[in-house]
Design an enzyme around this catalytic site. Sequence first.
Site, mmCIF file in Angstrom:
data_model
loop_
_atom_site.group_PDB
_atom_site.id
_atom_site.type_symbol
_atom_site.label_atom_id
_atom_site.label_comp_id
_atom_site.label_asym_id
_atom_site.label_seq_id
_atom_site.Cartn_x
_atom_site.Cartn_y
_atom_site.Cartn_z
ATOM 1 N N ARG A 220 0.753 -1.041 -0.114
ATOM 2 C CA ARG A 220 0.014 0.008 -0.056
ATOM 3 C C ARG A 220 0.905 1.452 0.102
ATOM 4 O O ARG A 220 1.897 1.199 0.760
ATOM 5 C CB ARG A 220 -0.876 0.080 1.368
ATOM 6 C CG ARG A 220 -2.096 -1.241 1.028
ATOM 7 C CD ARG A 220 -3.146 -0.478 0.018
ATOM 8 N NE ARG A 220 -4.149 -1.381 -0.206
ATOM 9 C CZ ARG A 220 -3.937 -2.534 -1.226
ATOM 10 N NH1 ARG A 220 -3.209 -2.457 -2.040
ATOM 11 N NH2 ARG A 220 -4.960 -3.385 -1.229
ATOM 12 N N HIS B 104 0.584 0.895 -10.344
ATOM 13 C CA HIS B 104 -0.279 0.252 -9.665
ATOM 14 C C HIS B 104 -1.009 -1.050 -10.458
ATOM 15 O O HIS B 104 -1.957 -1.300 -10.470
ATOM 16 C CB HIS B 104 -1.234 0.794 -8.750
ATOM 17 C CG HIS B 104 -1.752 0.318 -7.633
ATOM 18 N ND1 HIS B 104 -2.347 1.008 -6.528
ATOM 19 C CD2 HIS B 104 -1.880 -0.980 -7.106
ATOM 20 C CE1 HIS B 104 -2.732 0.242 -5.647
ATOM 21 N NE2 HIS B 104 -2.751 -0.914 -5.877
#
Length: 319
Positions: free
Chosen positions: A234, A282
């Site tokens: 994250r 991502h």
Amino acid sequence: MPTPPPVLVDIKFNPEGVARALETAFSDRGSINLADPADRGRDLSEAEYALLWKPDANLFARAPNLKVIFSGGAGVDHIIGMDGLPEIPIVRFVDRSLTTRMSEWVVMQCLMHLRGQYAHDSHQRRREWAKLIAPEAAEVTVGVMGLGVLGQDAVAKLKVMGFDVIGWSRTRKEIDGVETFDAGALDAFLGRTDILVGLLPLTPETTGFYDSGLFKKLRRNGALGRPVFINAGRGKSQVEADIVSAIRDGTLGGASLDVFEAEPLGPDNPLWELENVFITPHDAAVSEENALFRHVETQIARFEHGEPLQFLVDRGVGY
């Protein structure tokens, strides 16, 4: 027998792929796709199941009768803490394809740092024939932080490539053939690590976890010379200003980042131009829509047959 209520879908990625996959998903009950303009104003009070990824802020007020929430990805930090979040089960997405894709990315990044790929790329652009002598994988210790489904698969595949692999998690996990550490042994774990792989979930404890203090505790006399930081967990677990500083002052020898504090990464962010830093948008392990919908169908069937849901989130720890 009446038709069961449709599944509510509010996932903020690949709208074309989601719409296409929904044409054949949930055939017994249908779906409400909030990305479809025709569905945006629909009454959601009949919905019992919701599949979510970064949902609208007012979703739970509009859908007060939900029984189960399904996350559109492996993480749930985009749901936990939302206003009006009901006290109902939350299920993470766990899928072979998602896990495999993540491990592929982790292994690729470790190998690129092992074999000096950034330097090779620079030499190629300058048309320079410059050979490099790289250490063998067995000479390099990869420390994986986060030993859930994704972490344990990455550990196994890194071992196949020959790396010396150790693992860390908040509470110690037992993994055959792998030395593991818990929260109380963090410094010992870091002191052994040449390449740090971050696969931690985002919780209050892991927010800003990867910072300058942590980077300074990584091994500095290993085969790579300087340690490397890799993160596909994250973005808010890392302090990007500290990564930039650590690369510039030599605390870190390189980094690979798939997640960021704010996404997309701004064009003026200094991370773009740092040497020996690989950036991906991502996409290390993107949820595949058909697999995601099959997962939700399976879990709904279990729930309605009185069987326990799988991959339940523990709200007390945040994952």
